[in-house]
Design a protein around this motif. Sequence first.
Motif: not given
Lengths: 419, 419
Positions: A331-358
């Motif tokens: 719906s938004h394309g890979a280059v979009s605000e929601p995907v950037a947000r989902a990438m950062a939150e997904g990286a944080r969750l999947q890696a089990g770390v405190n902070v993630a940058l996307a």
Amino acid sequence: MSNTQKTSEIVGSLLTIGDEILLGDIADSNSHYIAWELRARGFRLGRIITVGDQVEEIVEMISHCLLKSRFLIVTGGLGPTDDDKTSAASAIALGVPLVTHLDYRKWLEERLAQRGRDLSPEVARMADLPEGAVKLGQGMAGFFIEHQGIPCYFLPGVPHEMKTLLAELVIPDLEKRFPLRTRCMKRVIRVQGLLESEINQRLNDLDAREMAVEIGYYPQGRENWVTLFSTGESEKDCLERIDAAEAKVVARLGAERISGRNEETIEKVIGRQLLAKKWKLAVAESCTGGWVAKRITAVAGASDYFDRGFITYSNRAKMELLKVPGDLLESHGAVSEPVARAMAEGARLQAGVNVALAITGIAGPTGGTPEKPVGTVFISCATPEETLVEKHFFRGSREVIQESAAQTALVLLWRTLSK
Amino acid sequence: MSNTQKTSEIVGSLLTIGDEILLGDIADSNSHYIAWELRARGFRLGRIITVGDQVEEIVEMISHCLLKSRFLIVTGGLGPTDDDKTSAASAIALGVPLVTHLDYRKWLEERLAQRGRDLSPEVARMADLPEGAVKLGQGMAGFFIEHQGIPCYFLPGVPHEMKTLLAELVIPDLEKRFPLRTRCMKRVIRVQGLLESEINQRLNDLDAREMAVEIGYYPQGRENWVTLFSTGESEKDCLERIDAAEAKVVARLGAERISGRNEETIEKVIGRQLLAKKWKLAVAESCTGGWVAKRITAVAGASDYFDRGFITYSNRAKMELLKVPGDLLESHGAVSEPVARAMAEGARLQAGVNVALAITGIAGPTGGTPEKPVGTVFISCATPEETLVEKHFFRGSREVIQESAAQTALVLLWRTLSK
């Protein structure tokens, strides 16, 4: 040092002889080294000049430099080949004859004899030096001559030979000759998120003369450097002036814009911030393709706080590794605000770390659209408290866009960790 | 080109403005690049001069260069800050007044307006150019002016801006102005897996004079370059000579050692190989922390064959993302042949791609042991047919080890794809 005697800044010239630099065959690595070594000891180059192997031009430039310098360093053109013209040219420029330096000639003879060879006329030429010259170094070319009170050092162009003579003979001799030179000190202040022109606007009413500190501005990619340079009777004077000037600079630019000083890169500061918080970091990169992880892991000991990086170039990778919902990508394309947000939150969750940058964006040269032109980049940083997302637009080549996006992402991470 | 007309060599001057180089703050990387690019097109620099931000000295040196040059290139000192003096100094040297370039000023205004900012007096100064100057480039500083038949190009010191203007405007203009110059041609042959000394041994009996081709050797990190340079009346002459010389060089070094020519980097060649095989690539990096992915994704269109990168810095990341068995990590350690193999095979399987490259090692400065000193690196490449693993040892700083490991990994991938 007596305070009644006045010190002064000692400015000299560096002249490099050699066609290979002018022809682009090799880069001139000597000049940067010499400039740095001299400056660190309170000497300064007023000019760096490279000319080829033509006597007339060498003579002209030596004469020019002698008019403007307290000291002169010449490198290159001292070898045995036909295009080594420095000795002959220097004799003309200094108005003295070339004479054979007998000890040096004898040494050359003996050295060749050890190898069972005779002294060839070419090698013999190396011993012909300007009258009054003092041989420098053993087993290499190089000589010293004083001209109307100006010390002139002629050094080989071979970097390790030049470095040896500079450290062991040239700099000690300069320090002996100019004990009352002003000391100098330099500090780099790394500024984030201000344009060079904005920095200049905020600082240009500072009275450098009154502070006795030179202020310089150097854009370094997306980061801007403000440099404070001070000369004085003693290191203590310099330090006091620079500290005072820095206080004023920081007050005008805002402490929150200053990421570090001197060698303190933003990735080093981020490392310290993470260690202090006992936080682990993960990054998820699309258009920067490894730039951010490379900079984070350039810091020794990064393994203490950097857990992993996801370089999710394909949409499938974004879904599989970061659990970015497929419909979000559709719906938004890979280059979009929601995907950037989902990438950062997904990286944080999947890696089990405190902070993630996307980072996700369009580095180009192709792939742009009217709505999302090449250079459009979304950056997101997720922490336990919040997820920040920024939209940026960068101009330039693919490389410039990737570098700018990486730097801007590191700045967002640094700001987030500074809270 | 008519053979009755004699061609001649076109010699110009390069003047660099900026205290930061004289003070040793930054190395002058532009000069080498410009010298190389010019020479490759049959132009030559007679002198490279760096001076500081003092108007008098800039004026003096511009005047000196104009006396000796068929063309002049000046870089730096065109920015908005107080120590940007190039425009003012050039006006004096060329004997014309500074006048405001209205289109450029308008463009600056509009650009700042887009960012919601007003045109400051500092930025406005950037539009004051010597009378008769033609603005060069969009969105950057730079102008052209002809003086007594000598083309003078004033370029920004920012490397990527300078490179853009040099390639798109300066060199095409020079080629138009000087069609009868001596042609010359340069070819870089990129050699993998041979030391410079080995290359020299294999080539030193080639008679460069007889071939009318200059042969040079330039180590570029782990990659060695052999350069072939030839001058002649026509490009055709040069091309024939260089092709003949290359045939001899390749015969001596072995075609399998040559990864590419000129701008053909190994990552570009790898991209073409992957597209030809319709293969997708994944990389798993530990000690290189993103170096390999960054180089792969530096190539425009990499998304057609690069699926993802795993930067598995922690053991947990290696286990979770690449399914490296925990006992393998325990029994052999993360830096080992079996773990490198498991990382490559795991990356290939987990990403669902055809080929995967993995790197694990000790970049240092700490973390070394007697059995596995700093610099120990294992590299693995997994394909449907086989998994190759190599052990390497690299000396040097953390950065040098990371760079060497990345280059060596790319060479293994290139060799594997070449089969």
